[in-house]
Scaffold this active site. Sequence first.
Site, PDB file in Angstrom:
ATOM      1  N   LYS A  45      11.972   3.343 -63.432  1.00  0.00           N
ATOM      2  CA  LYS A  45      11.771   4.047 -62.164  1.00  0.00           C
ATOM      3  C   LYS A  45      12.792   3.531 -61.170  1.00  0.00           C
ATOM      4  CE  LYS A  45       7.157   5.451 -60.849  1.00  0.00           C
ATOM      5  NZ  LYS A  45       5.915   4.960 -60.234  1.00  0.00           N
TER       6      LYS A  45
HETATM    7  C1  E4P Z   1       3.591   7.259 -59.449  1.00  0.00           C
HETATM    8  O1  E4P Z   1       4.610   7.221 -60.080  1.00  0.00           O
HETATM    9  C2  E4P Z   1       3.479   6.728 -58.075  1.00  0.00           C
HETATM   10  O2  E4P Z   1       3.848   5.396 -58.028  1.00  0.00           O
HETATM   11  C3  E4P Z   1       2.080   6.922 -57.575  1.00  0.00           C
HETATM   12  O3  E4P Z   1       1.605   8.187 -57.981  1.00  0.00           O
HETATM   13  C4  E4P Z   1       1.926   6.709 -56.082  1.00  0.00           C
HETATM   14  O4  E4P Z   1       0.635   7.102 -55.692  1.00  0.00           O
HETATM   15  P1  E4P Z   1      -0.012   6.679 -54.304  1.00  0.00           P
HETATM   16  O5  E4P Z   1       0.595   7.510 -53.229  1.00  0.00           O
HETATM   17  O6  E4P Z   1      -1.475   6.981 -54.486  1.00  0.00           O
HETATM   18  O7  E4P Z   1       0.258   5.226 -54.124  1.00  0.00           O
END
Ligand code: E4P
Length: 215
Positions: free
Chosen positions: A83
């Site tokens: 990521k």
């Molecule tokens: C996924 O890749 C993200 O890190 C995640 O969905 C973030 O979600 P949040 O906004 O609930 O922290």
Amino acid sequence: MRIFMDTANIEDIRRGVAMGVVDGVTTNPSLVAKEGIEYRDRVLEICEVVQGPVSAECISEAADDLVEEARRIAAWNEHVVVKIPMTEAGLAAIKRVSAEGIKVNTTLIFSPNQALLAARAGATYVSPFIGRLNDAGHDGMAVVRESVQIFEAFHLPTQVLAASIRLPRDVTDAALAGSHVATIPANVLFEMVKHPLTDSGIERFLADAKKYTPV
Ligand code: E4P
């Protein structure tokens, strides 16, 4: 639409995988911090359980550092997707590591233009954060829908991965918007299984089944 779990909790991942519907997992530093375990150890454990794409986040900021970190993280396991956040340095790093065959999930996407740039840089996935957009008064699902439209119009192979999902209805909306993947928190995934009419239906069938000799 493929289903990923958005968690670093191994018990929840085992439960989701046992249901037979989980294709992959996304993690982030906040999710791993909650688990009180080393990042690498948990990512490897998740890869073992899910046997599909597992996103692990880079925390470097400069392009050269991101490239070095992405190479290191990608080498942990064949299922790891790195990521990389949506920044200028992030795009430069995505371009370089994607050319080496490393799969990238571009994180913190909040507009279709950001999605387009990440796709042009060679990202495998872009992750629009629906819940955080909605929290800020925007239409999160519009970013998913418009990104899908742009990728289809220009035959870009990048997949839209709907993230920051908060409710079961978000999953339905992501599917209707044509999202290729949704990454779903464990509580939302388990909630999706349920319906009160399913429960009462099972109860009634079981009661009626007692009225005859089972085969
Ligand atoms: C996924 O890749 C993200 O890190 C995640 O969905 C973030 O979600 P949040 O906004 O609930 O922290």
